[in-house]
Design an enzyme around this catalytic site. Sequence first.
Site, PDB file in Angstrom:
ATOM      1  N   ALA A 204     -34.182  13.224 -85.769  1.00 22.49           N
ATOM      2  CA  ALA A 204     -33.168  13.431 -86.800  1.00 22.49           C
ATOM      3  C   ALA A 204     -31.896  12.736 -86.335  1.00 22.49           C
ATOM      4  O   ALA A 204     -31.681  12.549 -85.132  1.00 22.49           O
ATOM      5  CB  ALA A 204     -32.936  14.920 -86.987  1.00 22.49           C
TER       6      ALA A 204
ATOM      7  N   GLY B 205     -37.490  15.000 -84.540  1.00 29.91           N
ATOM      8  CA  GLY B 205     -37.899  14.984 -85.943  1.00 29.91           C
ATOM      9  C   GLY B 205     -38.884  13.867 -86.247  1.00 29.91           C
ATOM     10  O   GLY B 205     -39.694  13.983 -87.168  1.00 29.91           O
TER      11      GLY B 205
ATOM     12  N   GLU C  88     -42.171  15.249 -85.311  1.00 32.45           N
ATOM     13  CA  GLU C  88     -42.512  16.275 -86.313  1.00 32.45           C
ATOM     14  C   GLU C  88     -42.928  15.635 -87.634  1.00 32.45           C
ATOM     15  O   GLU C  88     -43.870  16.082 -88.288  1.00 32.45           O
ATOM     16  CB  GLU C  88     -41.304  17.187 -86.534  1.00 32.45           C
TER      17      GLU C  88
ATOM     18  N   GLU D  48     -35.407  17.866 -78.097  1.00 27.62           N
ATOM     19  CA  GLU D  48     -34.266  18.644 -78.611  1.00 27.62           C
ATOM     20  C   GLU D  48     -33.595  19.472 -77.528  1.00 27.62           C
ATOM     21  O   GLU D  48     -32.388  19.686 -77.546  1.00 27.62           O
ATOM     22  CB  GLU D  48     -34.718  19.560 -79.758  1.00 27.62           C
TER      23      GLU D  48
HETATM   24  N1  CO8 Z   1     -29.820   9.830 -84.032  1.00 25.19           N
HETATM   25  C1  CO8 Z   1     -28.842   8.937 -84.249  1.00 25.19           C
HETATM   26  N2  CO8 Z   1     -28.795   7.735 -83.636  1.00 25.19           N
HETATM   27  C2  CO8 Z   1     -29.789   7.451 -82.771  1.00 25.19           C
HETATM   28  C3  CO8 Z   1     -30.818   8.336 -82.493  1.00 25.19           C
HETATM   29  C4  CO8 Z   1     -30.824   9.586 -83.175  1.00 25.19           C
HETATM   30  N3  CO8 Z   1     -31.798  10.506 -83.021  1.00 25.19           N
HETATM   31  N4  CO8 Z   1     -31.647   7.782 -81.578  1.00 25.19           N
HETATM   32  C5  CO8 Z   1     -31.130   6.588 -81.294  1.00 25.19           C
HETATM   33  N5  CO8 Z   1     -29.994   6.372 -82.007  1.00 25.19           N
HETATM   34  C6  CO8 Z   1     -29.136   5.193 -81.999  1.00 25.19           C
HETATM   35  C7  CO8 Z   1     -28.281   5.147 -80.740  1.00 25.19           C
HETATM   36  O1  CO8 Z   1     -27.133   5.970 -80.886  1.00 25.19           O
HETATM   37  C8  CO8 Z   1     -27.957   3.682 -80.692  1.00 25.19           C
HETATM   38  O2  CO8 Z   1     -26.954   3.397 -81.621  1.00 25.19           O
HETATM   39  P1  CO8 Z   1     -25.618   2.625 -81.160  1.00 25.19           P
HETATM   40  O3  CO8 Z   1     -26.115   1.266 -80.733  1.00 25.19           O
HETATM   41  O4  CO8 Z   1     -24.787   2.606 -82.390  1.00 25.19           O
HETATM   42  O5  CO8 Z   1     -25.051   3.399 -80.032  1.00 25.19           O
HETATM   43  C9  CO8 Z   1     -29.232   3.013 -81.208  1.00 25.19           C
HETATM   44  O6  CO8 Z   1     -29.934   4.027 -81.930  1.00 25.19           O
HETATM   45  C10 CO8 Z   1     -30.135   2.517 -80.079  1.00 25.19           C
HETATM   46  O7  CO8 Z   1     -30.341   3.620 -79.202  1.00 25.19           O
HETATM   47  P2  CO8 Z   1     -30.163   3.501 -77.604  1.00 25.19           P
HETATM   48  O8  CO8 Z   1     -29.112   2.513 -77.293  1.00 25.19           O
HETATM   49  O9  CO8 Z   1     -29.999   4.877 -77.075  1.00 25.19           O
HETATM   50  O10 CO8 Z   1     -31.592   2.871 -77.233  1.00 25.19           O
HETATM   51  P3  CO8 Z   1     -32.399   3.083 -75.862  1.00 25.19           P
HETATM   52  O11 CO8 Z   1     -33.550   2.156 -75.943  1.00 25.19           O
HETATM   53  O12 CO8 Z   1     -31.497   3.001 -74.696  1.00 25.19           O
HETATM   54  O13 CO8 Z   1     -32.930   4.597 -75.931  1.00 25.19           O
HETATM   55  C11 CO8 Z   1     -33.967   6.479 -76.989  1.00 25.19           C
HETATM   56  C12 CO8 Z   1     -33.840   4.947 -76.932  1.00 25.19           C
HETATM   57  C13 CO8 Z   1     -34.614   6.989 -75.705  1.00 25.19           C
HETATM   58  C14 CO8 Z   1     -34.846   6.808 -78.176  1.00 25.19           C
HETATM   59  C15 CO8 Z   1     -32.578   7.125 -77.133  1.00 25.19           C
HETATM   60  O14 CO8 Z   1     -31.900   6.474 -78.210  1.00 25.19           O
HETATM   61  C16 CO8 Z   1     -32.629   8.593 -77.442  1.00 25.19           C
HETATM   62  O15 CO8 Z   1     -32.789   9.391 -76.546  1.00 25.19           O
HETATM   63  N6  CO8 Z   1     -32.401   8.939 -78.705  1.00 25.19           N
HETATM   64  C17 CO8 Z   1     -32.324  10.356 -79.124  1.00 25.19           C
HETATM   65  C18 CO8 Z   1     -33.709  10.981 -79.174  1.00 25.19           C
HETATM   66  C19 CO8 Z   1     -33.588  12.429 -79.563  1.00 25.19           C
HETATM   67  O16 CO8 Z   1     -32.958  13.232 -78.889  1.00 25.19           O
HETATM   68  N7  CO8 Z   1     -34.207  12.803 -80.675  1.00 25.19           N
HETATM   69  C20 CO8 Z   1     -34.185  14.169 -81.180  1.00 25.19           C
HETATM   70  C21 CO8 Z   1     -33.059  14.347 -82.141  1.00 25.19           C
HETATM   71  S1  CO8 Z   1     -32.843  16.033 -82.635  1.00 25.19           S
HETATM   72  C22 CO8 Z   1     -34.062  16.240 -83.800  1.00 25.19           C
HETATM   73  O17 CO8 Z   1     -34.821  15.364 -84.100  1.00 25.19           O
HETATM   74  C23 CO8 Z   1     -34.118  17.581 -84.476  1.00 25.19           C
HETATM   75  C24 CO8 Z   1     -35.306  17.644 -85.416  1.00 25.19           C
HETATM   76  C25 CO8 Z   1     -35.004  18.373 -86.661  1.00 25.19           C
HETATM   77  C26 CO8 Z   1     -36.140  18.344 -87.696  1.00 25.19           C
HETATM   78  C27 CO8 Z   1     -36.376  17.000 -88.371  1.00 25.19           C
HETATM   79  C28 CO8 Z   1     -37.533  17.025 -89.345  1.00 25.19           C
HETATM   80  C29 CO8 Z   1     -38.109  15.703 -89.785  1.00 25.19           C
END
Ligand code: CO8
Length: 247
Positions: free
Chosen positions: A95, A138, A141, A161
């Site tokens: 998400a 998400g 999921e 999460e």
């Molecule tokens: N939300 C918003 N932006 C994101 C997300 C995210 N989940 N994941 C990545 N991005 C963005 C980064 O902020 C970045 O943007 P910017 O260049 O503007 O800073 C861009 O994508 C590229 O990301 P990274 O530079 O971090 O890329 P890396 O290759 O270094 O890392 C990762 C990739 C490992 C995937 C890392 O981005 C990461 O850890 N992302 C977050 C993953 C996460 O925690 N996901 C869970 C989110 S909470 C959730 O999903 C709750 C679920 C609720 C139910 C949903 C039902 C469908």
Amino acid sequence: MAALFCRSAGGLLRPFRLVPCMVAAGPGQYQYILVEKKGEHQNVGFIQLHRPKALNALCDGLMIEVGRALDQFEADSQIGAIVITGSDRAFAAGADIKEMQNRTFQECYGGNFLAHWNKVSLVKKPVIAAVNGFALGGGCEFAMMCDIIYAGEKAQFGQPEILLGTIPGSGGTQRLTRAVGKSLAMEMVLTGDRVSAQEAKQAAYELTLAEGCRLEKRLFHSTFATEDRKEGMTAFVEKRKADFKDK
Ligand code: CO8
């Protein structure tokens, strides 16, 4: 509906002979996804998540668009199945954290946040998630809400999460448990660690087998509470035909 982890990358990379044909859609109808009909008979509804700069993070607008595309395909009698995919790098990295960051409890609870996000699990036509790269939070999921997951070699599944101080919000704790078993699901949810498609598949197989064997053993034990089990074994020892009474 429970997704089935998972097929090989080969399955992911060539599931259909594709003949793209844009779905009749007004210009600008979709901002976050690409929607097409594919296949020789144009009977496959194809939805590609398309927020490359955010690794296909699932913002509310994207999920609303997915819902609209699903409705369109569900109502289209030409469509027999639906494929949802992302990019090589990310199916969806969860998400949208930036969108959620400042939400309050009142907004989430009062606004019933995520209420419409499970739409894909309600679709009657078979839905296949073609996953490569990150399928996190998400994203994982969302894939599990589909009926089948075809996963590529670069696919990474995770529920990170906990690393954000929250928990899965859209069925992760439930569907993941069913897909890979309680042990690995708990490990993933409690550590945020990711697993490959192969690891998920292996765990699903092992745990299903282990759980099945446990159940079988219990049922075997329970036959020792019946008179017929005693009669069957006694008859064997006494070299006569068993006289079963269904008791
Ligand atoms: N939300 C918003 N932006 C994101 C997300 C995210 N989940 N994941 C990545 N991005 C963005 C980064 O902020 C970045 O943007 P910017 O260049 O503007 O800073 C861009 O994508 C590229 O990301 P990274 O530079 O971090 O890329 P890396 O290759 O270094 O890392 C990762 C990739 C490992 C995937 C890392 O981005 C990461 O850890 N992302 C977050 C993953 C996460 O925690 N996901 C869970 C989110 S909470 C959730 O999903 C709750 C679920 C609720 C139910 C949903 C039902 C469908």
